[in-house]
Scaffold this motif. Structure first.
Motif, PDB file in Angstrom:
ATOM      1  N   PRO A  73      15.036  -5.785  -2.741  1.00 40.24           N
ATOM      2  CA  PRO A  73      15.346  -6.178  -1.369  1.00 40.24           C
ATOM      3  C   PRO A  73      16.069  -7.516  -1.250  1.00 40.24           C
ATOM      4  O   PRO A  73      16.485  -7.903  -0.174  1.00 40.24           O
ATOM      5  CB  PRO A  73      13.968  -6.261  -0.715  1.00 40.24           C
ATOM      6  N   GLU A  74      16.191  -8.241  -2.348  1.00 44.45           N
ATOM      7  CA  GLU A  74      16.882  -9.523  -2.247  1.00 44.45           C
ATOM      8  C   GLU A  74      17.865  -9.716  -3.382  1.00 44.45           C
ATOM      9  O   GLU A  74      17.738  -9.100  -4.445  1.00 44.45           O
ATOM     10  CB  GLU A  74      15.890 -10.678  -2.213  1.00 44.45           C
ATOM     11  N   ALA A  75      18.852 -10.556  -3.122  1.00 49.61           N
ATOM     12  CA  ALA A  75      19.888 -10.793  -4.126  1.00 49.61           C
ATOM     13  C   ALA A  75      20.449 -12.197  -3.955  1.00 49.61           C
ATOM     14  O   ALA A  75      20.346 -12.795  -2.880  1.00 49.61           O
ATOM     15  CB  ALA A  75      21.006  -9.767  -3.961  1.00 49.61           C
ATOM     16  N   ALA A  76      21.057 -12.689  -5.029  1.00 47.85           N
ATOM     17  CA  ALA A  76      21.733 -13.992  -4.970  1.00 47.85           C
ATOM     18  C   ALA A  76      23.227 -13.737  -4.780  1.00 47.85           C
ATOM     19  O   ALA A  76      23.782 -12.810  -5.365  1.00 47.85           O
ATOM     20  CB  ALA A  76      21.481 -14.753  -6.259  1.00 47.85           C
ATOM     21  N   PHE A  77      23.867 -14.551  -3.953  1.00 47.67           N
ATOM     22  CA  PHE A  77      25.280 -14.342  -3.610  1.00 47.67           C
ATOM     23  C   PHE A  77      26.127 -15.539  -4.018  1.00 47.67           C
ATOM     24  O   PHE A  77      25.704 -16.682  -3.867  1.00 47.67           O
ATOM     25  CB  PHE A  77      25.428 -14.161  -2.098  1.00 47.67           C
ATOM     26  N   SER A  78      27.354 -15.233  -4.471  1.00 44.41           N
ATOM     27  CA  SER A  78      28.275 -16.335  -4.756  1.00 44.41           C
ATOM     28  C   SER A  78      29.156 -16.569  -3.538  1.00 44.41           C
ATOM     29  O   SER A  78      29.454 -15.649  -2.780  1.00 44.41           O
ATOM     30  CB  SER A  78      29.148 -16.007  -5.962  1.00 44.41           C
ATOM     31  N   ILE A  79      29.571 -17.809  -3.378  1.00 39.37           N
ATOM     32  CA  ILE A  79      30.474 -18.179  -2.283  1.00 39.37           C
ATOM     33  C   ILE A  79      31.792 -18.605  -2.907  1.00 39.37           C
ATOM     34  O   ILE A  79      31.790 -19.361  -3.884  1.00 39.37           O
ATOM     35  CB  ILE A  79      29.840 -19.315  -1.446  1.00 39.37           C
ATOM     36  N   PRO A  80      32.915 -18.109  -2.379  1.00 33.71           N
ATOM     37  CA  PRO A  80      34.195 -18.462  -3.000  1.00 33.71           C
ATOM     38  C   PRO A  80      34.450 -19.963  -2.924  1.00 33.71           C
ATOM     39  O   PRO A  80      34.154 -20.608  -1.919  1.00 33.71           O
ATOM     40  CB  PRO A  80      35.234 -17.697  -2.171  1.00 33.71           C
ATOM     41  N   VAL A  81      34.990 -20.456  -3.999  1.00 38.48           N
ATOM     42  CA  VAL A  81      35.139 -21.901  -4.118  1.00 38.48           C
ATOM     43  C   VAL A  81      36.134 -22.449  -3.091  1.00 38.48           C
ATOM     44  O   VAL A  81      36.042 -23.592  -2.672  1.00 38.48           O
ATOM     45  CB  VAL A  81      35.519 -22.251  -5.572  1.00 38.48           C
ATOM     46  N   GLN A  82      37.056 -21.583  -2.622  1.00 41.72           N
ATOM     47  CA  GLN A  82      38.033 -22.102  -1.656  1.00 41.72           C
ATOM     48  C   GLN A  82      37.422 -22.374  -0.281  1.00 41.72           C
ATOM     49  O   GLN A  82      38.053 -22.979   0.567  1.00 41.72           O
ATOM     50  CB  GLN A  82      39.271 -21.200  -1.543  1.00 41.72           C
ATOM     51  N   SER A  83      36.180 -21.920  -0.068  1.00 39.86           N
ATOM     52  CA  SER A  83      35.509 -22.240   1.197  1.00 39.86           C
ATOM     53  C   SER A  83      34.759 -23.554   1.096  1.00 39.86           C
ATOM     54  O   SER A  83      33.988 -23.904   1.975  1.00 39.86           O
ATOM     55  CB  SER A  83      34.494 -21.164   1.553  1.00 39.86           C
ATOM     56  N   SER A  84      34.938 -24.239  -0.016  1.00 32.47           N
ATOM     57  CA  SER A  84      34.152 -25.460  -0.165  1.00 32.47           C
ATOM     58  C   SER A  84      34.989 -26.573  -0.767  1.00 32.47           C
ATOM     59  O   SER A  84      36.092 -26.350  -1.264  1.00 32.47           O
ATOM     60  CB  SER A  84      32.947 -25.196  -1.050  1.00 32.47           C
ATOM     61  N   LEU A  85      34.442 -27.743  -0.679  1.00 33.73           N
ATOM     62  CA  LEU A  85      35.096 -28.916  -1.234  1.00 33.73           C
ATOM     63  C   LEU A  85      34.078 -29.572  -2.161  1.00 33.73           C
ATOM     64  O   LEU A  85      32.924 -29.759  -1.777  1.00 33.73           O
ATOM     65  CB  LEU A  85      35.437 -29.853  -0.076  1.00 33.73           C
ATOM     66  N   ILE A  86      34.515 -29.887  -3.371  1.00 31.77           N
ATOM     67  CA  ILE A  86      33.587 -30.454  -4.348  1.00 31.77           C
ATOM     68  C   ILE A  86      34.126 -31.819  -4.769  1.00 31.77           C
ATOM     69  O   ILE A  86      35.295 -31.932  -5.126  1.00 31.77           O
ATOM     70  CB  ILE A  86      33.480 -29.536  -5.584  1.00 31.77           C
ATOM     71  N   PHE A  87      33.298 -32.843  -4.692  1.00 37.59           N
ATOM     72  CA  PHE A  87      33.768 -34.166  -5.121  1.00 37.59           C
ATOM     73  C   PHE A  87      32.577 -34.999  -5.607  1.00 37.59           C
ATOM     74  O   PHE A  87      31.429 -34.659  -5.346  1.00 37.59           O
ATOM     75  CB  PHE A  87      34.495 -34.894  -3.979  1.00 37.59           C
ATOM     76  N   THR A  88      32.890 -36.055  -6.319  1.00 39.71           N
ATOM     77  CA  THR A  88      31.798 -36.939  -6.764  1.00 39.71           C
ATOM     78  C   THR A  88      31.814 -38.237  -5.978  1.00 39.71           C
ATOM     79  O   THR A  88      32.873 -38.752  -5.632  1.00 39.71           O
ATOM     80  CB  THR A  88      31.898 -37.296  -8.268  1.00 39.71           C
ATOM     81  N   LEU A  89      30.636 -38.740  -5.692  1.00 37.30           N
ATOM     82  CA  LEU A  89      30.494 -40.030  -5.030  1.00 37.30           C
ATOM     83  C   LEU A  89      29.789 -40.964  -6.011  1.00 37.30           C
ATOM     84  O   LEU A  89      28.899 -40.543  -6.742  1.00 37.30           O
ATOM     85  CB  LEU A  89      29.601 -39.897  -3.793  1.00 37.30           C
ATOM     86  N   GLU A  90      30.200 -42.212  -5.976  1.00 34.09           N
ATOM     87  CA  GLU A  90      29.536 -43.185  -6.829  1.00 34.09           C
ATOM     88  C   GLU A  90      28.729 -44.116  -5.925  1.00 34.09           C
ATOM     89  O   GLU A  90      29.294 -44.765  -5.045  1.00 34.09           O
ATOM     90  CB  GLU A  90      30.612 -43.970  -7.578  1.00 34.09           C
ATOM     91  N   LEU A  91      27.434 -44.140  -6.111  1.00 31.66           N
ATOM     92  CA  LEU A  91      26.588 -44.988  -5.285  1.00 31.66           C
ATOM     93  C   LEU A  91      25.855 -45.985  -6.179  1.00 31.66           C
ATOM     94  O   LEU A  91      25.650 -45.727  -7.366  1.00 31.66           O
ATOM     95  CB  LEU A  91      25.562 -44.135  -4.520  1.00 31.66           C
TER      96      LEU A  91
END
Ligand SMILES: Nc1ncnc2c1ncn2[C@@H]1O[C@H](COP(=O)(O)OP(=O)(O)OP(=O)(O)O)[C@@H](O)[C@H]1O
Ligand SMILES: [Mg+2]
Length: 379
Positions: free
Chosen positions: A90-108
């Motif tokens: 009844p349940e599953a894990a789903f991938s989300i296309p990378v173009q719908s997201s923004l990935i970056f690193t922050l330095e704190l």
């Protein structure tokens, strides 16, 4: 006050009573849906079933075409492939296309308290996100100290030439996903009467499926139907990311137009001959090569940029995605990259009947994302 940082992946999961030792991963790609079910037995992951369905026909197009389907059509296709492959969880894990997201690193600064990180990220992220912050959901990972210190020490010697001491900084990987995408996926999940174990940006699933214990920087190339996605991974985390707007369907399209043959025939010819060429159709390899040259030249720019910024060389390239099965790709790639090249074999991470071994090796690249999702669920 409400925590401004919604953990999208946890907040949208409504875990039903699905069994703990089975896991289903679902990858809705631009040309096909891929699903994998695995099961844990005696500490090992075992392949239960897998399946794929082309999306082209749901848009009155040929198999292999890139689609942009409505939620209803996706639900229809997904129900069909679940049925065909006999998945009943009844349940599953789903991938989300990378173009719908923004990935970056922050330095704190390293002294920052963990419980205030969320709020700081939400403020800092505004500088990186080109849309109003209310339109995205943020997720983050604190990168292991070892990595941040490694980066500090590498290539930034002080006056004496001795690398600086680690480290007064915490590096944080931030992932911003458009809310619209999250809502769309929620609708798909409920339309199929499923529940979502979690959602994960596809490159993270792919990395889990394709990597062993590589520590030095590796380039992962996902040759999809619509896009080629590059991730540079070091110490198991994404350090750089780039999308090339060119994929397998563009090659088929060119073949179809140049040779004036139907798309379906061009797709078949591409898969059968690829860069090795078709004796009866001399220009086939050249048509494909134009696209490969473009993809590799973009990739070289990304590699150069990374190597310059971090003063580290990428010694290994892993290919994944259906397009990595192109005949002759490895040979052309060997001439292009000064690195070891490998086609990922994600199914080597699970046990399967011996008679499936050969076929699973060639199917691996297409199913990497779906398998990576399922592996996370079992972990
Ligand atoms: N043997 C093969 N030779 C060449 N290309 C192949 C082969 N097998 C599959 N492909 C291509 O791989 C692509 C499909 O790969 P994949 O399933 O990874 O894409 P997708 O996930 O739907 O796309 P995207 O990730 O861009 O959304 C198609 O373009 C298909 O033609
Ligand atoms: Mg894909």
């Amino acid at each position: 006050m409400d925590n401004p940082l919604k953990k999208i992946f946890s907040s949208i999961s409504t875990i039903r009573s699905g069994s703990d030792d089975s896991a289903v991963g679902i990858d809705i790609g631009s040309s096909a849906i891929k699903i994998v079910e695995i099961k844990k037995k005696g500490g090992k992951a075992i392949l239960e079933t897998y399946g794929a369905i082309a999306l082209g026909p749901y848009a009155q197009l040929d198999v292999g075409h890139v689609t942009n389907l409505s939620v209803d059509k996706i639900v229809e296709a997904l129900k069909e492939v679940l049925k065909q492959s006999g998945v009943t969880l009844p349940e599953a894990a789903f991938s989300i296309p990378v173009q719908s997201s923004l990935i970056f690193t922050l330095e704190l600064p390293a002294q920052i308290k963990e419980n205030s990180i969320a709020e700081i990220i939400s403020t800092e992220a505004r500088k990186y996100i080109p849309v109003p912050i209310a339109e995205v959901s943020l997720d983050y990972f604190i990168l292991p100290q070892k990595e941040s210190s490694h980066e500090e020490m590498d290539g930034t010697p002080d006056d004496s030439g001795i690398p600086q001491k680690p480290t007064d900084k915490t590096n944080i990987l931030v992932i911003a996903t458009q809310n619209d995408t999250v809502y769309r996926y929620r609708s798909i999940v409920s339309g199929c009467r499923l529940s979502a174990s979690f959602f994960e940006i596809e490159i993270f699933s792919s990395i889990r499926a394709n990597f062993e214990h590589e520590l030095s920087p590796v380039l992962l190339m996902d040759f999809g139907a619509s896009k080629t996605k590059l991730s540079i991974v070091e110490f198991g985390t994404v350090r750089g990311y780039h999308t090339i707007d060119r994929g397998g369907a563009d090659m088929t399209d060119s073949i179809s137009k140049s040779l004036s043959i139907p798309f379906a025939e061009a797709e078949k010819m591409k898969k059968e001959f690829g860069l090795f060429g078709n004796p009866a159709e001399k220009s086939l390899a050249d048509i494909i090569k134009i696209h490969i040259d473009y993809i590799f030249s973009e990739t070289n720019n990304v590699l150069l940029g990374y190597e310059k910024k971090y003063s580290r060389t990428i010694n290994k390239v892993i290919f994944t995605g259906g397009g990595s099965l192109l005949n002759g790709l490895l040979e052309v790639a060997t001439n292009n990259f000064r690195a070891e090249i490998e086609i990922g074999h994600p199914f080597s991470k699970v046990s399967a009947p011996a008679f499936l071994e050969k076929i699973l090796e060639t199917m691996g690249p297409e199913f990497a994302v779906a398998l990576g999702l399922a592996l996370r669920k079992l972990q």
